[in-house]
Design a protein around this motif. Structure first.
Motif, PDB file in Angstrom:
ATOM      1  N   SER A  32      43.401  27.016  53.613  1.00  0.00           N
ATOM      2  CA  SER A  32      43.662  28.125  54.547  1.00  0.00           C
ATOM      3  C   SER A  32      43.778  27.594  55.975  1.00  0.00           C
ATOM      4  O   SER A  32      44.351  28.239  56.849  1.00  0.00           O
ATOM      5  CB  SER A  32      42.556  29.178  54.455  1.00  0.00           C
ATOM      6  N   ASN A  38      47.815  35.184  57.862  1.00  0.00           N
ATOM      7  CA  ASN A  38      46.740  35.738  57.027  1.00  0.00           C
ATOM      8  C   ASN A  38      46.809  35.242  55.591  1.00  0.00           C
ATOM      9  O   ASN A  38      47.880  35.223  54.986  1.00  0.00           O
ATOM     10  CB  ASN A  38      46.830  37.269  56.994  1.00  0.00           C
ATOM     11  N   SER A  40      45.052  35.981  51.815  1.00  0.00           N
ATOM     12  CA  SER A  40      44.219  36.929  51.078  1.00  0.00           C
ATOM     13  C   SER A  40      44.004  36.406  49.663  1.00  0.00           C
ATOM     14  O   SER A  40      44.970  36.092  48.963  1.00  0.00           O
ATOM     15  CB  SER A  40      44.930  38.287  51.059  1.00  0.00           C
ATOM     16  N   ASN A  42      42.037  36.596  45.830  1.00  0.00           N
ATOM     17  CA  ASN A  42      41.401  37.416  44.810  1.00  0.00           C
ATOM     18  C   ASN A  42      40.686  36.494  43.829  1.00  0.00           C
ATOM     19  O   ASN A  42      41.100  35.348  43.668  1.00  0.00           O
ATOM     20  CB  ASN A  42      42.543  38.133  44.073  1.00  0.00           C
ATOM     21  N   ARG A  71      38.137  41.166  47.933  1.00  0.00           N
ATOM     22  CA  ARG A  71      39.148  40.148  48.277  1.00  0.00           C
ATOM     23  C   ARG A  71      38.615  39.382  49.485  1.00  0.00           C
ATOM     24  O   ARG A  71      37.922  39.951  50.336  1.00  0.00           O
ATOM     25  CB  ARG A  71      40.477  40.798  48.675  1.00  0.00           C
ATOM     26  N   ASN A  73      39.591  37.541  52.844  1.00  0.00           N
ATOM     27  CA  ASN A  73      40.702  37.429  53.794  1.00  0.00           C
ATOM     28  C   ASN A  73      40.365  36.387  54.855  1.00  0.00           C
ATOM     29  O   ASN A  73      39.276  36.425  55.433  1.00  0.00           O
ATOM     30  CB  ASN A  73      40.951  38.786  54.457  1.00  0.00           C
ATOM     31  N   ASN A 201      52.995  29.280  47.367  1.00  0.00           N
ATOM     32  CA  ASN A 201      52.937  30.667  47.820  1.00  0.00           C
ATOM     33  C   ASN A 201      52.986  30.727  49.351  1.00  0.00           C
ATOM     34  O   ASN A 201      53.501  31.655  49.952  1.00  0.00           O
ATOM     35  CB  ASN A 201      51.612  31.249  47.299  1.00  0.00           C
ATOM     36  N   ASP A 226      49.086  35.481  49.446  1.00  0.00           N
ATOM     37  CA  ASP A 226      48.267  36.437  48.707  1.00  0.00           C
ATOM     38  C   ASP A 226      48.133  35.827  47.326  1.00  0.00           C
ATOM     39  O   ASP A 226      49.137  35.640  46.640  1.00  0.00           O
ATOM     40  CB  ASP A 226      49.032  37.767  48.657  1.00  0.00           C
ATOM     41  N   TYR A 227      46.929  35.452  46.916  1.00  0.00           N
ATOM     42  CA  TYR A 227      46.813  34.619  45.726  1.00  0.00           C
ATOM     43  C   TYR A 227      45.566  34.956  44.915  1.00  0.00           C
ATOM     44  O   TYR A 227      44.519  35.287  45.474  1.00  0.00           O
ATOM     45  CB  TYR A 227      46.755  33.142  46.148  1.00  0.00           C
ATOM     46  N   ARG A 228      45.704  34.837  43.561  1.00  0.00           N
ATOM     47  CA  ARG A 228      44.565  35.030  42.666  1.00  0.00           C
ATOM     48  C   ARG A 228      44.133  33.677  42.107  1.00  0.00           C
ATOM     49  O   ARG A 228      44.938  32.959  41.513  1.00  0.00           O
ATOM     50  CB  ARG A 228      44.978  35.968  41.514  1.00  0.00           C
TER      51      ARG A 228
END
Ligand code: UD1
Length: 419
Positions: A32, A38, A40, A42, A71, A73, A201, A226-228
Motif C-alpha cells: 500500500s 486509496n 481497500s 477485504n 474492510r 482502507n 489491480n 480494491d482487493y480480496r
C-alpha cells in the motif's frame, strides 16, 4: 502471560470458515506504500502480526481505517517517516517487507535488521543483494539497513536461494523501477501470486508469477485498488490435521484445495477421506486407522515447512514409523521436545525427525516456542488424555484468528487462562 487449556479426546466435528491469509495480507499491506491513492482490502485476518504491520505503516504516516464491514482502507499519500524501528521489526520479521516499497517510491528507507529468530538464523542478505543490483545504495549500520536510490533500475536478478519475502520485496521494488526486471529462481508460493494480482489491480505490469521466472515492467505511478486477500492455506491445513488426529469430520469453507495439494495428498496417505469443491474442503477420518506419513519440506509446491509441526503431532500417534525432513529452517523441531513431554517417541538427528507412533499421548504442561510449533502442540493436546496447558500462547495469536472460538465450534474443550 496467557495459556491455553485443552481437554483432549474429543472428536472435532463441524464447519469452520477459513480466514484470509496472513502471509498474503502482510506483503499486500506493505505494498500500500507504493501508491498515494486509496486502497481497500477485504478478508484481512485480525491477527497480532497484521496489527504490527498496521502500527508500522501508521508510524510512517499511512492512514488506516477499518470500516463497518471490516474492510481495511489505507492511504499512503502523507508518508513522511521512512523508518521501520527495531521495536516493531523484532516482534515481526515480515516488517522487512516495507524495504522494497519505500526505496522504490521514496528513494530512501531505514529498516532495522530483524536479528535472530526461534526457528533459525533467517538472514535478509538476498533482499539487500536484489535491491543493490537495482541500483540502491545500501549500508548496514547500527543494526539498521540504510538504503537510498534516485530511481531503481530494472535488472535480471537470480535468487541464490528461494526466498518468499525476498521475492516479494524485489517484486514491489520493481513495479515502480525504470525498465524491465527479471527475477529468476523466484518463489512460487500462492501468496506471491496474490501479491502480483494485487499489484496488477493497482496497475503494475507483472508476468510469470507462480513460476520461477517473474517479469516486471516498471510503471511511473500506481493507482488505488480494491482487493480480496486469498484464504490462509496454513490455517486450512492446521484444521484438517487437527480433525484427522481426533478421528473427526470437518467442512472448511472459504478455502481452496488448489492451495495445498501436497498437504492434502499426505492427509489422504494418512487415511483421511477428502473431498473439495470450488471454495470448500471436507475431511472425514471417522473410520480411524491413522497411518504415519513421511515427508520432506521444500519450497512451494513441495510440502510446506509451515505444516511440519502439525504433521509431527499427527505422526506421534499414527500407526507406524515416519521420517520428517526439515529443509528450510535449521532449528524448527523445538515442538518435538515438548511432544516428548506428552509421551511422543520422536528422535531428531540433524534435520531429520523419526517418529514411532504411540497408542496415546498424555496431557502435560508445555511451552509454545513459535507460531507453527504452537499449532502442533494444540493438535497434540486435542488428541491427548487429560488437560494440557500450553504456555506462551501469544505465538498462536500472531497467525490464527479466533483459534479457541473456531475449535470450540468444532466441539473441542479449549479455554484461555490468564496467569
Ligand atoms: C516465509 C513465510 C514463512 C515460511 C517461509 C518458508 C511470510 C511472511 N513468511 O518466510 O511463514 O515459513 O516463507 O516457506 O511469508 N534466506 C537467506 N537469505 C535471505 C532470505 C532467506 O538465506 O535473504 C533463507 C532462510 O534462512 C531460509 C530460506 O532462505 O533458510 C527460506 O526463507 P524465506 O523463504 O525467505 O522465508 P521468509 O520469507 O522469511
Amino acid at each position: 502471560m496467557q495459556k491455553l487449556k485443552i481437554s483432549g479426546g474429543k472428536k472435532l466435528v463441524g464447519e469452520v470458515k477459513i480466514s484470509g491469509a496472513k502471509n498474503a495480507a502482510l506483503p499486500i499491506l506493505a505494498a500500500s506504500l507504493l501508491s498515494e491513492k486509496n486502497i481497500s482490502l477485504n478478508n484481512v485476518p485480525q491477527l497480532n502480526d497484521i496489527a504490527t504491520m498496521i502500527t508500522l505503516l501508521q508510524s510512517m504516516g499511512v492512514e488506516v481505517v477499518f470500516d463497518d464491514t471490516m474492510r481495511l482502507n489505507l492511504n499512503a499519500r502523507n508518508v513522511d517517516r521512512l523508518i521501520a524501528p527495531y521495536d516493531l521489526v523484532k516482534t515481526m520479521r515480515a516488517s522487512i517487507l516495507v524495504l522494497g516499497p519505500l526505496v522504490s517510491r521514496f528513494g530512501s528507507a531505514e529498516v532495522s535488521l530483524p536479528g535472530g529468530c526461534a526457528i533459525g538464523a533467517r538472514p535478509v542478505n538476498l533482499h539487500i543483494d536484489g535491491l543493490r543490483a537495482m541500483g540502491a545504495q545500501i549500508e548496514v549500520q547500527d543494526g539498521y539497513i540504510k538504503a537510498s536510490a534516485t530511481k531503481l533500475q530494472g535488472v535480471h536478478f537470480n535468487f541464490k536461494e528461494i526466498s518468499v519475502t525476498g521475492t516479494e520485496n524485489i517484486m514491489m521494488a520493481a513495479v515502480l523501477a525504470e525498465g524491465e526486471t527479471i527475477i529468476t529462481n523466484a518463489a512460487r508460493e500462492p501468496e506471491i501470486v496474490d501479491l502480483a494480482n494485487f499489484l496488477r489491480n493497482m496497475g503494475a505490469n507483472i508476468e510469470g508469477d507462480g513460476t520461477h521466472k517473474i517479469i516486471i515492467n516498471g510503471v511511473n505511478k500506481l493507482n488505488g485498488a480494491d482487493y480480496r486477500v486469498m484464504p490462509d492455506r496454513v490455517e486450512t491445513g492446521t484444521y484438517l490435521v487437527a480433525t484427522a488426529i481426533t478421528g473427526g469430520k470437518i467442512l472448511l469453507k472459504n478455502t481452496s484445495e488448489n492451495l495445498l495439494e501436497s498437504v492434502l495428498s499426505k492427509l489422504r496417505e494418512a487415511g483421511a477421506e477428502i473431498e473439495a469443491g470450488e471454495d470448500w474442503i471436507s475431511l472425514d477420518m471417522q473410520r480411524g486407522n491413522l497411518k504415519a506419513v513421511s515427508f520432506s519440506t521444500s519450497p512451494y509446491p513441495g510440502f510446506p515447512t509451515d505444516m511440519q509441526a502439525q504433521f509431527c503431532a499427527l505422526n506421534s500417534v499414527a500407526n507406524g514409523e515416519a521420517e520428517m525432513v526439515e529443509n528450510i529452517f535449521e532449528n524448527r523441531f523445538q515442538h518435538v521436545v515438548e511432544l516428548h513431554r506428552m509421551g511422543a517417541d520422536i528422535q531428531i538427528k540433524g534435520n531429520i525427525a523419526s517418529s514411532k507412533g504411540v497408542d496415546s499421548l498424555t496431557a502435560a504442561p508445555v511451552m509454545a516456542t513459535d507460531l507453527r510449533a504452537s499449532a502442533g502442540l494444540i493438535i497434540a493436546a486435542l488428541a491427548a488424555e487429560g488437560d494440557t496447558i500450553i504456555d506462551r500462547i501469544y505465538h498462536i495469536d500472531r497467525g490464527y484468528e479466533r483459534v479457541e472460538e473456531k475449535l470450540q465450534q468444532l466441539g473441542a474443550s479449549v479455554s484461555r487462562e490468564n496467569s
